[in-house]
Design a protein around this motif. Structure first.
Motif, PDB file in Angstrom:
ATOM      1  N   SER A   1     -50.620  -9.782  12.867  1.00 39.60           N
ATOM      2  CA  SER A   1     -50.035 -11.110  13.118  1.00 39.60           C
ATOM      3  C   SER A   1     -50.329 -11.644  14.506  1.00 39.60           C
ATOM      4  CB  SER A   1     -48.521 -11.049  12.924  1.00 39.60           C
ATOM      5  OG  SER A   1     -47.924 -10.265  13.945  1.00 39.60           O
TER       6      SER A   1
ATOM      7  N   HIS B   1     -44.461  -0.145  12.371  1.00 38.84           N
ATOM      8  CA  HIS B   1     -44.773  -1.550  12.112  1.00 38.84           C
ATOM      9  C   HIS B   1     -45.878  -2.086  13.024  1.00 38.84           C
ATOM     10  CE1 HIS B   1     -41.261  -1.714   9.518  1.00 38.84           C
ATOM     11  NE2 HIS B   1     -40.549  -1.167  10.489  1.00 38.84           N
TER      12      HIS B   1
ATOM     13  N   ARG C   1     -38.454 -10.709  14.894  1.00 39.98           N
ATOM     14  CA  ARG C   1     -39.298  -9.583  14.491  1.00 39.98           C
ATOM     15  C   ARG C   1     -38.430  -8.398  14.061  1.00 39.98           C
ATOM     16  NH1 ARG C   1     -41.971  -4.842  17.542  1.00 39.98           N
ATOM     17  NH2 ARG C   1     -43.478  -4.112  16.016  1.00 39.98           N
TER      18      ARG C   1
ATOM     19  N   ASP D   1     -43.475 -16.676  11.653  1.00 43.73           N
ATOM     20  CA  ASP D   1     -44.567 -16.406  10.711  1.00 43.73           C
ATOM     21  C   ASP D   1     -44.641 -14.920  10.358  1.00 43.73           C
ATOM     22  OD1 ASP D   1     -45.269 -19.074  10.660  1.00 43.73           O
ATOM     23  OD2 ASP D   1     -46.901 -18.879  12.117  1.00 43.73           O
ATOM     24  N   TYR D   2     -44.351 -14.075  11.351  1.00 47.53           N
ATOM     25  CA  TYR D   2     -44.333 -12.630  11.105  1.00 47.53           C
ATOM     26  C   TYR D   2     -43.252 -12.276  10.091  1.00 47.53           C
ATOM     27  CZ  TYR D   2     -43.823  -7.600  12.070  1.00 47.53           C
ATOM     28  OH  TYR D   2     -43.749  -6.236  11.952  1.00 47.53           O
TER      29      TYR D   2
ATOM     30  N   ASP E   1     -48.687  -4.169  11.348  1.00 49.51           N
ATOM     31  CA  ASP E   1     -48.284  -5.532  11.012  1.00 49.51           C
ATOM     32  C   ASP E   1     -48.238  -6.416  12.252  1.00 49.51           C
ATOM     33  OD1 ASP E   1     -48.026  -4.893   8.328  1.00 49.51           O
ATOM     34  OD2 ASP E   1     -45.903  -4.378   8.507  1.00 49.51           O
ATOM     35  N   ALA E   2     -47.740  -5.858  13.358  1.00 51.14           N
ATOM     36  CA  ALA E   2     -47.690  -6.618  14.607  1.00 51.14           C
ATOM     37  C   ALA E   2     -49.085  -7.026  15.045  1.00 51.14           C
ATOM     38  CB  ALA E   2     -47.000  -5.801  15.697  1.00 51.14           C
TER      39      ALA E   2
ATOM     40  N   ASN F   1     -43.980 -10.566   6.505  1.00 51.53           N
ATOM     41  CA  ASN F   1     -43.791  -9.120   6.464  1.00 51.53           C
ATOM     42  C   ASN F   1     -42.434  -8.610   5.988  1.00 51.53           C
ATOM     43  OD1 ASN F   1     -46.396  -8.014   7.704  1.00 51.53           O
ATOM     44  ND2 ASN F   1     -45.793  -9.565   9.209  1.00 51.53           N
TER      45      ASN F   1
ATOM     46  N   ASP G   1     -44.866 -17.631  16.158  1.00 48.88           N
ATOM     47  CA  ASP G   1     -45.545 -16.411  15.718  1.00 48.88           C
ATOM     48  C   ASP G   1     -44.559 -15.423  15.106  1.00 48.88           C
ATOM     49  OD1 ASP G   1     -47.952 -17.412  16.537  1.00 48.88           O
ATOM     50  OD2 ASP G   1     -48.276 -15.981  18.166  1.00 48.88           O
TER      51      ASP G   1
ATOM     52  N   LEU H   1     -48.819 -10.570  17.258  1.00 46.21           N
ATOM     53  CA  LEU H   1     -47.676 -10.441  18.161  1.00 46.21           C
ATOM     54  C   LEU H   1     -47.967  -9.487  19.312  1.00 46.21           C
ATOM     55  CD1 LEU H   1     -44.564 -10.312  15.775  1.00 46.21           C
ATOM     56  CD2 LEU H   1     -45.244 -12.155  17.319  1.00 46.21           C
TER      57      LEU H   1
END
Length: 484
Positions: free
Chosen positions: A58, A51, A294, A333-334, A54-55, A338, A330, A60
């Motif tokens: 975004s 992942h 997350r 939103d992640y 994706d992190a 996702n 954040d 993160l």
């Protein structure tokens, strides 16, 4: 907590070569670290290869935790770090608190003899399942029975009777309960708990599935940073277990209560993932809470159930909340962007985050519930009138049963669900915290039905269906309502 700019993060990652490093290669930042006697700089979000893209997309990965000498004040450290041009955000790593005031858990006493008799004499009200306490769950099927509680109005419920004719749940749908720990061994919940099979069958103390967490069999305890979920701290009130039961207590098993998406008794209910951010009087830190959210997205949850938040008025706008709670925002939103992304069979792309509005009778919900990206849930009583405690206002999206003992003057007018063993396994609670899992349960049931029908929705499409498939409460509101 500090969030580095997009331009500087590559240099930071190259400079921080070990978890306890106090040098990044960014000279102004390293100088500030020296001034505050920093002892460590480490990434907040664990690196999980599957992942990581994706992190990074975004942002993160740009969050770092700075630990420093306790002789240096937080304000002084914040000022020095904020003065570094390469730092985009500085946030205090405070603790999540239980800011929603609710009634203490009330055990449901002497249920077996009385309710097993009633299930036979009142079978017309509970045609689908044999759970003995279902006829007390007016919030699912409300017949207007004034011998149960009063005031009460038929239909003030989430319409389970009709919904269960179509679908009762699907184990592919996972709801992450971000709350107190869920009693995963509960007689009415255990069959519907999410289980990380790799960790269950793996080696104790090892991260068997490579997701960044050890021994996370039923979820994770982000307060204690351990895979051991707890629910029996003397200061626990069974909040997480109560919430979980509303969503997915096992249906048709001849025991206790029903869950909205608890299945038909054939191991077909939706699954509950327990992400613990409260343990007794202790709460998780901001970065740990962000990690919990997350975790939900990365481990298969499509719905984020959150009956917690700040009191109304602490923040008065999305921007004010975002400045103070940027890491949590954040992470939310992640999750929204996702969740379900890596599962081709998922009935929805994106994650649905659902938050309780709060219980201060205020003209605006608290945050994060007021954030435009989430679903904000207010509460109503057994007769459709707003619960006397519920927050309300423009940011509120939808209302669901939350009970109101100040209005009905009894426990039966509140929400009956599963409880921990300290409270006799079943009990009553009230609040927007109890309304919130009704919406999560309805959403989980809707996604289960989508799977059954082979439908796939975007998050916006499904969210729109949730927020428009409602009854109009306005027609029931006339005059005034007062409590004690």
């Amino acid at each position: 907590l500090v969030k580095f700019s997009k331009e500087s993060i590559a240099a930071v990652e190259a400079g921080v070569t070990r978890s306890e490093s106090t040098r990044t290669g960014i000279q102004p930042f390293d100088a500030a670290l020296k001034e505050i006697s920093a002892v460590s700089v480490e990434r907040v979000i664990p690196v999980v290869e599957q992942h990581e893209a994706d992190a990074r997309a975004s942002g993160l990965h740009r969050w770092y935790r700075v630990r420093f000498n306790d002789q240096v004040s937080l304000d002084e450290a914040a000022r020095k770090l904020a003065a570094v041009e390469d730092i985009e955000v500085v946030q205090y790593d405070g603790y999540v608190a239980r800011n929603f005031t609710e009634m203490s858990a009330v055990p449901y006493n002497n249920v077996w003899s009385s309710d097993r008799d009633q299930i036979n004499t009142r079978s017309g009200e509970t045609p689908k399942f044999n759970d003995p306490m279902l006829n007390k769950q007016w919030h699912y099927i409300n017949t207007g029975d004034q011998t149960l509680t009063s005031p009460i109005r038929a239909g003030a419920d989430v319409d389970c009777k009709e919904a269960w004719k179509l679908c009762t749940g699907d184990p592919s749908i996972i709801v992450a309960v971000v709350d107190e720990g869920v009693m995963y061994s509960h007689e009415d919940l255990s069959a519907n708990m999410w289980v990380n099979e790799a960790e269950l069958d793996g080696q104790t103390g090892a991260d068997d599935d490579g997701n960044g967490y050890r021994d996370d069999i039923y979820g994770y305890n982000f307060v204690r940073n351990t895979g051991k979920i707890t629910w029996n701290n003397p200061d626990d009130v069974g909040h997480g277990t109560h919430v979980a039961g509303t969503i997915a207590a096992v249906n048709n098993n001849g025991r206790g209560v029903c869950g909205i998406a608890g299945g038909s008794g054939s191991n077909d209910g939706v699954k509950i993932m327990s992400l613990q951010i409260f343990d007794g009087e202790d709460g998780a830190t901001a970065d740990a809470t962000a990690n919990a959210i997350r975790y939900a997205a990365d481990n298969g949850a499509l719905i984020l159930q959150c009956s917690w938040g700040y009191d109304a008025g602490v923040f008065t706008s999305d921007s004010a909340w975002a400045r103070a709670c940027s890491a949590e925002k954040d992470a939310i939103d992640y999750f929204i962007a996702n969740a379900g992304k890596d599962n081709p069979a998922s009935p929805m792309t994106g994650g649905l985050a659902i938050f309780a509005a709060g219980n201060e009778s205020a003209r605006m919900p608290g945050y994060p519930a007021s954030y435009g990206g989430v679903v904000c849930v207010t509460a109503f009583a057994p007769d459709f009138t707003p619960s006397t405690f519920t927050n309300y206002g423009q940011a509120a999206d939808i209302a669901a049963p939350g009970g109101d003992s100040d209005y009905t003057l009894d426990d039966a007018g509140t929400i009956l669900s599963t409880q921990t063993d300290a409270f006799g396994l079943y009990g009553y609670m009230e609040g927007t915290s109890m309304a919130c899992p009704h919406v999560s349960g309805v959403a989980a049931l809707g996604l289960s039905y989508a799977l059954e029908k082979g439908k796939k929705f975007t998050l916006d499409e499904f969210k729109t269906m949730i927020l428009t498939s409602v009854n109009d409460m306005e027609t029931y509101l006339d005059g005034s309502k007062t409590g004690l």
